[in-house]
Design a protein around this motif. Structure first.
Motif, PDB file in Angstrom:
ATOM      1  N   THR A  41     -10.983   0.108   3.514  1.00  0.00           N
ATOM      2  CA  THR A  41      -9.938  -0.751   2.966  1.00  0.00           C
ATOM      3  C   THR A  41     -10.438  -2.177   2.815  1.00  0.00           C
ATOM      4  N   VAL A  63      -1.425  -3.870   7.142  1.00  0.00           N
ATOM      5  CA  VAL A  63      -2.835  -3.593   6.832  1.00  0.00           C
ATOM      6  C   VAL A  63      -3.774  -4.661   7.384  1.00  0.00           C
ATOM      7  N   LEU A 106     -10.642  -4.121  -0.633  1.00  0.00           N
ATOM      8  CA  LEU A 106      -9.751  -5.269  -0.805  1.00  0.00           C
ATOM      9  C   LEU A 106     -10.510  -6.512  -1.242  1.00  0.00           C
ATOM     10  N   SER A 128       0.829  -1.212   0.000  1.00  0.00           N
ATOM     11  CA  SER A 128       0.000   0.000   0.000  1.00  0.00           C
ATOM     12  C   SER A 128       0.857   1.253   0.000  1.00  0.00           C
ATOM     13  N   PRO A 154      -3.158  -2.243  -4.692  1.00  0.00           N
ATOM     14  CA  PRO A 154      -3.381  -1.942  -3.276  1.00  0.00           C
ATOM     15  C   PRO A 154      -4.518  -0.932  -3.127  1.00  0.00           C
ATOM     16  N   GLU A 201      -6.921   3.529   0.237  1.00  0.00           N
ATOM     17  CA  GLU A 201      -6.992   3.923   1.642  1.00  0.00           C
ATOM     18  C   GLU A 201      -5.834   3.345   2.458  1.00  0.00           C
ATOM     19  N   GLY A 202      -5.181   2.300   1.938  1.00  0.00           N
ATOM     20  CA  GLY A 202      -4.151   1.621   2.707  1.00  0.00           C
ATOM     21  C   GLY A 202      -2.956   2.481   3.041  1.00  0.00           C
TER      22      GLY A 202
END
Length: 749
Positions: free
Chosen positions: A234, A285, A238, A137, A170, A173-174
């Protein structure tokens, strides 16, 4: 605290594969002990990679479970720190975690049930969509080519076994999450940690703590709220299109002893700490978002040292239903998926292992699990050894998601302009556990069967859902439909994250109970479709309480001292208990004098409270375990416990029960509005609501519902049933809740 396991004061822990290499950290001692054959399994903690990094560097299976799956005393680092295990095999991991798993009353994100991971390993596999992520990320972190090659090799194996593998980027927001967590959350937590001898800390720890010097309490709260919002966003990003995510465990090979410590001696952890940052590139994360992550020893590099591959699953995925996959039999000859292989001869230079411990046994209360300790095995080649078939771990990762029951889903979407709903996906935020299972059976399954659309359920709680919707405001909302309780509705409306309800699009809206409809509107404007209603009264243990309590003030009886559960005001039941006390005394929760009088009553419980449950599951646990004999609780949940044979009774206070309601709302800005309204018609229907009520033992909102006889005997429902309920005025009380909770905290600590 770091990914090294060495200090000038305590000495250095070495990697059993090569004494000149680091075992990783901070749980490097646990990993080294297992890898050296001293013990077959070790506990470890993980707040960003402290378990998975050592497991990867020492050639072990390392599991960071779902947040809340394993109980722990302290929910550190905003829930990012969790307990886990390191072992030699997936099957050992499944056995140990299945024995350790238990509800954690301190966790703010709790799986719906304790999984049977061994059973998951033995069930037939379903094809999964696997997301391949090879970039961190943080775009500034370079990933070692050997780490990328290893995970791509694993992806090829998965493809060959029938799984679909797609490349992932990625989540946007990560990157912010990876800055806030180590930059604000961890320094602040370290600074407030009581220390007997702070002078013994290494200099870099002091530098980390110093990062919190300029932070006010308001700064921290804002950062913590932002972390949770980013975590939700996230997670949604994801797993939007995949069931599990596959990554390298680290972005670096096993470093030499002293490399990380030397970096940290020059500066606090920062972007200049190149190796340190690479060790955490893929593990941070998953810790912050609370999902299960598993590292596997899949490869050896050119130096014969382990490389790890990480699998990450959602917290409660319906697309990866419990037991949907198991271990594969397509392994290297002589090996078995999830079982130990016969160790190959150790090459010269392998660290010596005490000859007296070839085999140990791990004893549990219920049985003994045989586990063989062994030395690190050097494979004859540096490609994929497959001592653990990768698909065997998909079952474990899916099981650790503590998933809800339900059919598999497809996240594809159709053409919004078409009248055909098939192929489209509706994202709905609702509770997990039996509530979510009943919701699926009653509404989701018939809706999916009739329309061909897919419903993706996102578990959690109203406060988290509200935060996620706020964080995505102005773009695509995190959910299309969301469940809110009255304490959150005013905030959701004022924030503009829910849309006004077009009641004429709900066919049976006129059949919905008028009291419940009113509780789902704000200032006369309708926003929600009321679904399920319960009442907060008094649950008690029938084997400890001779005379059932009949009044809210009975919870203050000295006879119960040391056995009373008192929920904080951050949880609905805490506010509802306070409201019940006030109403019983003839007051109102909006009158400061009446509130003061109720707090004086609460002060009598200061030394008598035995538990402080912050969610419904924790109330159930406190009662079931005997930690509490009496507690304010919801009628439906109490009767479910009773009907399951637990010694639980329930009383409706004579002064009146406090109403508890859950309503469903259409998110403002959803691109699936027509799909959302079609689904809400199922939710409001008298055909489907009784199915939900039979599963949850809560009455539902349609006055035309027909319930079984036992339900009617225990639960009041229908027209007129809620007229005497006490309803908390959350519009008035919500702005005061921070101050009221502070007063509660002063009493109970």
């Amino acid at each position: 605290m770091t990914t090294s396991c060495e200090s000038p004061r305590s000495g250095t822990t070495h990697n059993p594969w090569d004494l000149d290499r680091s075992p990783g950290g901070s749980s490097g001692g646990s990993a080294a002990a297992v890898a050296a054959g001293i013990v077959p399994v070790a506990l470890a903690s993980d707040g960003g990679g402290s378990l998975r990094v050592p497991a990867a560097f020492c050639g072990l299976v390392g599991l960071k479970p779902s947040r809340g799956l394993l109980p722990q005393r302290v929910q550190g680092w905003e829930g990012g720190a969790t307990e886990g295990v390191v072992t030699w095999t997936v099957r050992d991991t499944a056995a140990v975690v299945s024995r350790l798993a238990a509800p954690d009353p301190l966790a703010w994100q709790v799986p719906s049930s304790s999984p049977d991971l061994l059973a998951d390993l033995d069930r037939a596999p379903d094809p999964l969509r696997v997301g391949l992520l090879t970039r961190s990320s943080d775009a500034r972190i370079a990933v070692d080519a050997a780490c990328v090659a290893a995970v791509e090799d694993v992806a090829d194996v998965l493809r060959s076994q029938g799984h679909t593998v797609v490349a992932l980027d990625p989540p946007d927001e990560g990157a912010e999450l990876m800055d806030l967590y180590p930059g604000v959350v961890i320094p602040a937590w370290l600074q407030q940690t009581p220390l007997d001898h702070p002078e013994l800390l290494q200099p870099y720890i002091h530098r980390v703590m110093a990062q919190a010097d300029g932070l006010s309490a308001a700064d921290y709260v804002r950062a913590a709220v932002r972390v949770r919002a980013l975590a939700r966003a996230t997670t949604a990003a994801l797993f939007r299109d995949v069931d599990v995510v596959l990554t390298p465990t680290t972005a670096t090979r096993v470093p030499a002893v002293g490399v990380v410590l030397d970096e940290l001696a020059r500066q606090a952890p920062s972007r200049e700490s190149v190796v340190y940052e690479r060790t955490l590139a893929f593990t941070t994360v998953p810790s912050m978002i609370g999902v299960p992550a598993l590292t596997l020893p899949t490869h050896l590099d050119d130096d014969g040292l382990p490389l790890g591959t990480q699998l990450v699953a959602p917290q409660a995925a319906r697309t990866v239903s419990c037991g949907s996959v198991r271990s594969s039999s397509a392994t290297t000859p002589g090996t078995g998926a999830g079982r130990r292989t016969t160790p190959t001869p150790d090459p010269p230079g392998t660290p010596p292992v005490p000859a007296a411990v070839p085999t140990t046994r791990c004893t549990t209360r219920r049985n003994e699990i045989p586990m063989t300790s062994r030395t690190p095995r050097r494979a004859a080649r540096t490609g994929l050894p497959r001592t653990l078939a990768v698909t065997s771990t998909l079952a474990l990762t899916a099981g650790l998601a503590a998933c809800s029951s339900g059919s598999d889903t497809d996240t594809g979407s159709g053409d919004d302009a078409s009248g055909d709903l098939s192929g489209r996906t509706l994202t709905v935020a609702v509770y997990a556990g039996s509530w979510g299972e009943s919701f699926t059976e009653a509404f989701v399954e018939p809706f999916e069967e009739d329309t061909g659309a897919t419903v993706e359920l996102v578990p959690g709680g109203p406060a988290d859902w509200l935060t996620a919707l706020r964080s995505t405001q102005g773009g695509t909302p995190a959910y299309d439909v969301v469940a809110f309780t009255p304490n959150v509705i005013p905030s959701a409306v004022s924030a503009g994250v829910v849309a006004e309800l077009e009641t004429d699009r709900i066919a049976e809206f006129d059949q919905l109970n008028s009291v419940l409809v009113e509780q789902s509107n704000v200032d006369g404007t309708q926003y929600g479709v009321p679904l399920t209603v319960g009442s907060t009264g008094i649950a008690y243990r029938t084997d400890q309480v001779d005379e059932p309590p009949t009044a809210w003030s009975d919870l203050l009886d000295p006879a119960y001292c040391g056995h009373v559960a008192v929920s904080p005001l951050t949880f609905n039941t805490g506010v509802e208990f306070l409201a019940g006390l006030i109403d019983e005394a003839g007051g109102t929760i909006t009158n400061p004098d009446d509130v003061d009088a109720a707090f004086e009553q609460l002060e009598t419980l200061a030394d008598c409270a035995s538990a402080f449950p912050a969610d419904g599951t924790s109330v159930e646990t406190a009662l079931a375990n005997g930690d509490a004999w009496v507690a304010a609780h919801w009628d439906g949940r109490a009767f479910v416990q009773q009907n399951q044979g637990e010694p639980i009774g329930y009383s409706y206070p004579e002064s009146g029960s406090v109403g508890a309601l859950t309503s469903l709302f259409v998110a403002e800005g959803t691109e699936e509005e027509d799909l959302a309204y079609e689904f809400l018609n199922y939710v409001a229907s008298s055909e489907y609501q009784p199915v939900f009520s039979e599963g949850t033992w809560y009455a539902a909102s349609n006055d035309e519902n027909v319930y079984p006889a036992q339900f009617d005997e225990q639960i009041a429902s229908g027209e007129g049933a809620y007229d005497d309920f006490v309803w908390v005025d959350y519009e008035a009380i919500t702005p005061q809740l921070p101050d009221l909770q502070a007063r509660w905290q002063q009493i109970f600590g």
